[in-house]
Write an enzyme that holds these catalytic residues in place. Structure first.
Site, PDB file in Angstrom:
ATOM      1  N   CYS A 245       0.272  -1.431  -0.279  1.00 57.73           N
ATOM      2  CA  CYS A 245       0.358  -0.055   0.302  1.00 57.73           C
ATOM      3  C   CYS A 245       0.977   1.408   0.182  1.00 57.73           C
ATOM      4  O   CYS A 245       1.507   1.405   1.260  1.00 57.73           O
ATOM      5  CB  CYS A 245      -0.528   0.410   1.437  1.00 57.73           C
ATOM      6  SG  CYS A 245      -1.634   1.665   1.436  1.00 57.73           S
TER       7      CYS A 245
ATOM      8  N   CYS B 139      -0.592   4.104   0.700  1.00 59.04           N
ATOM      9  CA  CYS B 139      -0.840   5.259   1.729  1.00 59.04           C
ATOM     10  C   CYS B 139      -0.736   4.694   2.995  1.00 59.04           C
ATOM     11  O   CYS B 139      -1.379   5.539   3.567  1.00 59.04           O
ATOM     12  CB  CYS B 139      -1.800   5.289   1.098  1.00 59.04           C
ATOM     13  SG  CYS B 139      -2.600   5.790  -0.625  1.00 59.04           S
TER      14      CYS B 139
ATOM     15  N   CYS C 168      -1.676  -5.015  -1.630  1.00 59.58           N
ATOM     16  CA  CYS C 168      -3.254  -4.502  -2.219  1.00 59.58           C
ATOM     17  C   CYS C 168      -3.644  -5.921  -2.914  1.00 59.58           C
ATOM     18  O   CYS C 168      -2.868  -6.747  -3.379  1.00 59.58           O
ATOM     19  CB  CYS C 168      -3.592  -4.066  -2.808  1.00 59.58           C
ATOM     20  SG  CYS C 168      -4.646  -2.574  -3.830  1.00 59.58           S
TER      21      CYS C 168
ATOM     22  N   CYS D  64      -4.746  -5.550   0.698  1.00 60.13           N
ATOM     23  CA  CYS D  64      -4.941  -5.206   2.169  1.00 60.13           C
ATOM     24  C   CYS D  64      -5.803  -5.940   3.331  1.00 60.13           C
ATOM     25  O   CYS D  64      -6.516  -6.318   2.773  1.00 60.13           O
ATOM     26  CB  CYS D  64      -4.303  -4.568   3.077  1.00 60.13           C
ATOM     27  SG  CYS D  64      -5.475  -2.623   3.361  1.00 60.13           S
TER      28      CYS D  64
ATOM     29  N   CYS E 291     -10.565   0.459   2.364  1.00 59.90           N
ATOM     30  CA  CYS E 291      -9.307   1.182   1.693  1.00 59.90           C
ATOM     31  C   CYS E 291      -9.411   2.822   1.749  1.00 59.90           C
ATOM     32  O   CYS E 291      -8.948   3.478   1.510  1.00 59.90           O
ATOM     33  CB  CYS E 291      -9.087   1.292   0.116  1.00 59.90           C
ATOM     34  SG  CYS E 291      -7.871   1.353  -0.630  1.00 59.90           S
TER      35      CYS E 291
END
Lengths: 164, 144
Positions: B83, B85, B102, B104, B113
């Site tokens: 991920c 982010c 991902c 996740c 998400c």
């Protein structure tokens, strides 16, 4: 954007400088920067905004070296957004914070931390999910907003900090 | 940390301009673009997983595009679509562990998400599309 005026005053915020910055005390004009390489090849979304922020009251990048002086010793309340290079929602929040920086000029200073390059600050503040917005007043962290929220949410948090 | 350092070092030698080296270290260390192959793999994966999970892309497809490129970048550098982010102390260890690859675990279990790649229809940021073309990704990330 209406606020992006070329004639606006230089930012009052201290800007991070790298050790060799004395050679270039002023940011190079955009046409001198990496003319051979389109910006998108090396900058995911956020950096063009950072560069353009040099002449406006928008969020300014800050690094570990400048953290104490710009954030912790600031007499004005400070907002810091932590982002990662390829984080899509960080871009949305960055846009909101840029607007807030303009609207709250003089009352609140806004800074950006790239967690990919400034890992130490990210670790110090236990940053996990990004974007994260932290607020500081008198050197103390006093609020944090994790994730992507509507602008009103950030404004409400700022108002609470300013009134506290 | 080692992975990051090596990713950055890829970017630096490709730039001959002396100005570049003396400027803001943040800019010098910026990353390279993910490979077209990985972007395409992650694009297809995203479309398929959105359909499968009944979720939608963000109304601002610029967000979707950046996240897909971020997944592709991690696929290139780590071998897994970690991920983009989140901040990790050790990206390689996280990728090997798998929790944040991902899709996740929070996405698979609860359709959460926070990267806003897969949004449930009730989310304020959700659009009404489950497809994104390579051209859309390129266009959205070219104007950055």
């Amino acid at each position: 954007m209406a606020s992006f005026s070329l004639t606006s005053a230089p930012p009052l915020l201290p800007r991070p400088k790298d050790p060799s910055s004395h050679a270039f005390p002023h940011p190079l004009p955009s046409f001198l920067r990496m003319p051979h390489q389109p910006q998108h090849l090396q900058t995911p979304l956020l950096l063009p905004k950072i560069q353009s922020s040099r002449h406006q009251t928008t969020a300014t990048p800050v690094t570990k070296d400048l953290w104490d002086n710009t954030i912790l010793k600031s007499e004005t309340p400070v907002l810091v957004i932590f982002y990662a290079n390829w984080c899509g929602p960080c871009r949305m929040v960055h846009r909101i914070i840029d607007e807030i920086a303009t609207e709250y000029a003089g009352k609140l200073k806004c800074f950006l931390v790239n967690t990919d390059t400034d890992m130490k600050i990210a670790e110090d503040y236990e940053i996990k999910a990004v974007p994260v917005v932290l607020m500081f007043k008198n050197g103390q962290k006093c609020d944090s907003v994790v994730g992507t929220m509507p602008k009103e949410f950030y404004v409400a948090a700022i108002e609470r900090v300013l009134k506290s | 940390m080692t992975t990051q350092a090596s990713a950055f070092s890829l970017a630096v030698p490709s730039v001959p301009t002396p100005f570049r080296r003396h400027r803001n270290p943040l800019v010098v260390r910026a990353r390279v673009e993910p490979s077209d192959k990985s972007v395409e793999i992650m694009r297809k994966f995203s479309e398929q997983y959105a359909r499968k999970s009944g979720t939608y892309f963000c109304v601002d497809k610029g967000v979707t595009s950046v996240v897909i490129k971020g997944l592709a970048d991690h696929k290139d550098s780590l071998g897994a679509p970690l991920c983009p982010c989140r901040h990790y102390d050790d990206k390689a260890a996280e990728a090997a562990q798998g929790f944040w690859n991902c899709p996740c675990v929070p996405m698979r279990e609860r359709k959460e998400c926070h990267c806003m790649l897969f949004l449930t229809p009730d989310n304020d940021f959700a659009g009404d599309e489950q497809t994104i073309t390579l051209d859309e990704i390129k266009e959205a990330t070219a104007s950055m």
